[in-house]
Design a protein around this motif. Structure first.
Motif, PDB file in Angstrom:
ATOM      1  N   ILE A   1      15.062  19.119  23.909  1.00  0.00           N
ATOM      2  CA  ILE A   1      15.262  18.926  22.472  1.00  0.00           C
ATOM      3  C   ILE A   1      14.542  17.658  22.029  1.00  0.00           C
ATOM      4  CG2 ILE A   1      16.960  18.517  20.645  1.00  0.00           C
ATOM      5  CD1 ILE A   1      18.968  20.136  22.295  1.00  0.00           C
ATOM      6  N   TYR A   2      14.723  16.591  22.798  1.00  0.00           N
ATOM      7  CA  TYR A   2      14.073  15.320  22.466  1.00  0.00           C
ATOM      8  C   TYR A   2      12.556  15.426  22.569  1.00  0.00           C
ATOM      9  CZ  TYR A   2      18.636  13.047  22.561  1.00  0.00           C
ATOM     10  OH  TYR A   2      19.922  12.678  22.279  1.00  0.00           O
ATOM     11  N   LEU A   3      12.078  16.042  23.633  1.00  0.00           N
ATOM     12  CA  LEU A   3      10.644  16.093  23.865  1.00  0.00           C
ATOM     13  C   LEU A   3       9.908  16.950  22.848  1.00  0.00           C
ATOM     14  CD1 LEU A   3      10.565  16.324  27.762  1.00  0.00           C
ATOM     15  CD2 LEU A   3       9.993  14.356  26.336  1.00  0.00           C
ATOM     16  N   LEU A   4      10.599  17.873  22.206  1.00  0.00           N
ATOM     17  CA  LEU A   4       9.958  18.722  21.201  1.00  0.00           C
ATOM     18  C   LEU A   4      10.071  18.126  19.804  1.00  0.00           C
ATOM     19  CD1 LEU A   4       8.467  21.415  21.599  1.00  0.00           C
ATOM     20  CD2 LEU A   4      10.501  22.581  20.753  1.00  0.00           C
ATOM     21  N   SER A   5      10.768  16.989  19.672  1.00  0.00           N
ATOM     22  CA  SER A   5      11.045  16.387  18.365  1.00  0.00           C
ATOM     23  C   SER A   5      10.210  15.139  18.125  1.00  0.00           C
ATOM     24  CB  SER A   5      12.531  16.026  18.260  1.00  0.00           C
ATOM     25  OG  SER A   5      13.358  17.149  18.488  1.00  0.00           O
ATOM     26  N   GLU A   6      10.067  14.787  16.848  1.00  0.00           N
ATOM     27  CA  GLU A   6       9.428  13.522  16.475  1.00  0.00           C
ATOM     28  C   GLU A   6      10.449  12.379  16.496  1.00  0.00           C
ATOM     29  OE1 GLU A   6       6.187  13.403  15.952  1.00  0.00           O
ATOM     30  OE2 GLU A   6       6.010  15.565  16.194  1.00  0.00           O
ATOM     31  N   ALA A   7      11.693  12.714  16.219  1.00  0.00           N
ATOM     32  CA  ALA A   7      12.829  11.787  16.285  1.00  0.00           C
ATOM     33  C   ALA A   7      14.064  12.651  16.440  1.00  0.00           C
ATOM     34  CB  ALA A   7      12.921  10.933  15.024  1.00  0.00           C
TER      35      ALA A   7
ATOM     36  N   MET B   1      10.250   8.272   7.602  1.00  0.00           N
ATOM     37  CA  MET B   1       8.916   7.975   7.077  1.00  0.00           C
ATOM     38  C   MET B   1       8.276   6.824   7.851  1.00  0.00           C
ATOM     39  SD  MET B   1       9.484   8.481   2.961  1.00  0.00           S
ATOM     40  CE  MET B   1       7.782   8.078   2.564  1.00  0.00           C
ATOM     41  N   LYS B   2       9.104   5.865   8.268  1.00  0.00           N
ATOM     42  CA  LYS B   2       8.595   4.742   9.048  1.00  0.00           C
ATOM     43  C   LYS B   2       8.034   5.220  10.375  1.00  0.00           C
ATOM     44  CE  LYS B   2      11.625   2.090  11.044  1.00  0.00           C
ATOM     45  NZ  LYS B   2      12.698   1.081  11.217  1.00  0.00           N
ATOM     46  N   TYR B   3       8.765   6.097  11.056  1.00  0.00           N
ATOM     47  CA  TYR B   3       8.293   6.593  12.335  1.00  0.00           C
ATOM     48  C   TYR B   3       7.104   7.521  12.173  1.00  0.00           C
ATOM     49  CZ  TYR B   3      12.576   4.635  14.223  1.00  0.00           C
ATOM     50  OH  TYR B   3      13.570   3.782  14.590  1.00  0.00           O
ATOM     51  N   SER B   4       7.085   8.274  11.087  1.00  0.00           N
ATOM     52  CA  SER B   4       5.973   9.182  10.834  1.00  0.00           C
ATOM     53  C   SER B   4       4.676   8.407  10.666  1.00  0.00           C
ATOM     54  CB  SER B   4       6.245  10.021   9.582  1.00  0.00           C
ATOM     55  OG  SER B   4       5.162  10.869   9.309  1.00  0.00           O
TER      56      SER B   4
END
Length: 339
Positions: free
Chosen positions: A229-235, A302-305
């Motif tokens: 789940i984590y590895l497929l996500s941006e956060a 948005m910061k992480y993006s």
């Protein structure tokens, strides 16, 4: 592993493919060749293994027959799964998520099973994890967060279980968004459930499993799938966590490995014990978990993006489509061509 490696090389040098061994005539020819010492000369030169002579002796014709019987059973299962719309990705498939291989390396699953829209594996998403036991406030908060991430262009990545997972996925689909569910078991059962089937047919949902489609749920399998789940996500958003259990172990592993930013919900006052502990920090963590609320989750995402590296974006192919599959690869018996 030595036996596996040697037999794979030997097969390749005999110009045989794993799929050929599903044919009875090919099996008999292969077993005849296996008992001819001359057929092993080049294979022994090509692969350098400790105790190779003993390795070859251990691969008896009887053992090969037993493995092939399992392979024949697998071919029947494949027909059943294919009829249900289930697809299979090995590590060489273009759609196989590159982050799995990058972060897990040799421990990345050799095979993934799934149903639904494979292209969703390459759409940027936010993960949602949390307890199976939820209160109305948890459900409302999850739905609120999902609405906000939908407006930012993210899909939902979750685990398909009752509670937070299911709430997040259904909220995304209700918002005409897309979702990927990474299951710990029962893929075949999920794929035929009325709750998910219409979304699968509409192309808005993909269900993925590292376990074969008819494997049932188990706590160990559920904990093992959390990393995906984590590895497929941006956060990833932690909605509700105790100080032990699957949500806690998955979140602490993600912090220690530094896979993705961890956002911990503060919708509950006082906050849940696990949520608070994650925010306080754990020994050896790479990332610091960030507290999020209805007011700041958009700002955090948005910061992480904006800080996402070009490499990360390229890995996920967030702006485009996955490579086109050149053709369906037949699943063999677990042997790689050429070793």
């Amino acid at each position: 592993m030595n036996e596996y490696a040697y037999f794979a090389v030997w097969l390749w040098q005999q110009k045989l493919k794993p799929g050929d061994l599903l044919d009875r005539v090919s099996v008999e020819q292969a077993l005849t060749k296996w008992n001819e010492p001359a057929t092993h000369e080049h294979a022994q030169q090509a692969i350098k293994l400790h105790g190779l002579k003993k390795t070859i002796e251990n691969i008896s014709a009887e053992r090969i027959e037993q493995l092939l019987e399992r392979g024949l059973s697998l071919s029947l299962a494949l027909e059943k799964w294919n009829a249900a719309g289930i697809w299979i990705l090995d590590r060489e498939a273009p759609e196989y998520p590159p982050r799995f291989k990058k972060h897990l390396k040799h421990q990345s699953p050799a095979v993934l099973f799934g149903v639904g829209n494979k292209e969703l594996l390459y759409v940027k998403g936010v993960g949602f994890v949390g307890s199976r036991s939820v209160e109305p406030a948890d459900t409302k908060a999850t739905e609120n967060y999902v609405t906000q991430i939908t407006q930012l262009g993210y899909q939902v990545i979750s685990g398909g279980a009752q509670g937070v997972d299911e709430t997040a996925m259904l909220a995304a689909l209700a918002n005409e968004n897309t979702s990927v569910g990474i299951l710990s078991g029962d893929l075949l059962k999920f794929s035929t459930s009325g709750k998910w089937r219409s979304h699968i047919r509409a192309g808005n949902l993909a269900l993925l499993s590292i376990n074969e489609p008819e494997a049932h749920f188990s706590p160990i399998a559920a904990m093992n799938r959390n990393k995906f789940i984590y590895l497929l996500s941006e956060a990833c958003v932690v909605m509700r966590s105790d100080e032990k259990g699957g949500t806690w172990s998955g979140a602490t592993e993600a912090l220690k490995k530094g896979w993705v930013p961890l956002l911990v919900s503060a919708h509950k006052t006082p906050n849940y014990g696990g949520n608070s502990k994650l925010l306080e920090g754990i020994k050896g963590q790479v990332f610091q978990a960030q507290e999020v609320s209805f007011e700041n989750i958009k700002d955090e995402l948005m910061k992480y993006s904006k800080s996402t590296s070009p490499q990360s974006s390229q890995e996920h192919v967030a702006e485009g489509k996955p490579p086109v599959q050149s053709g369906n690869k037949q699943l063999g018996l677990g042997f790689d061509e050429g070793g």
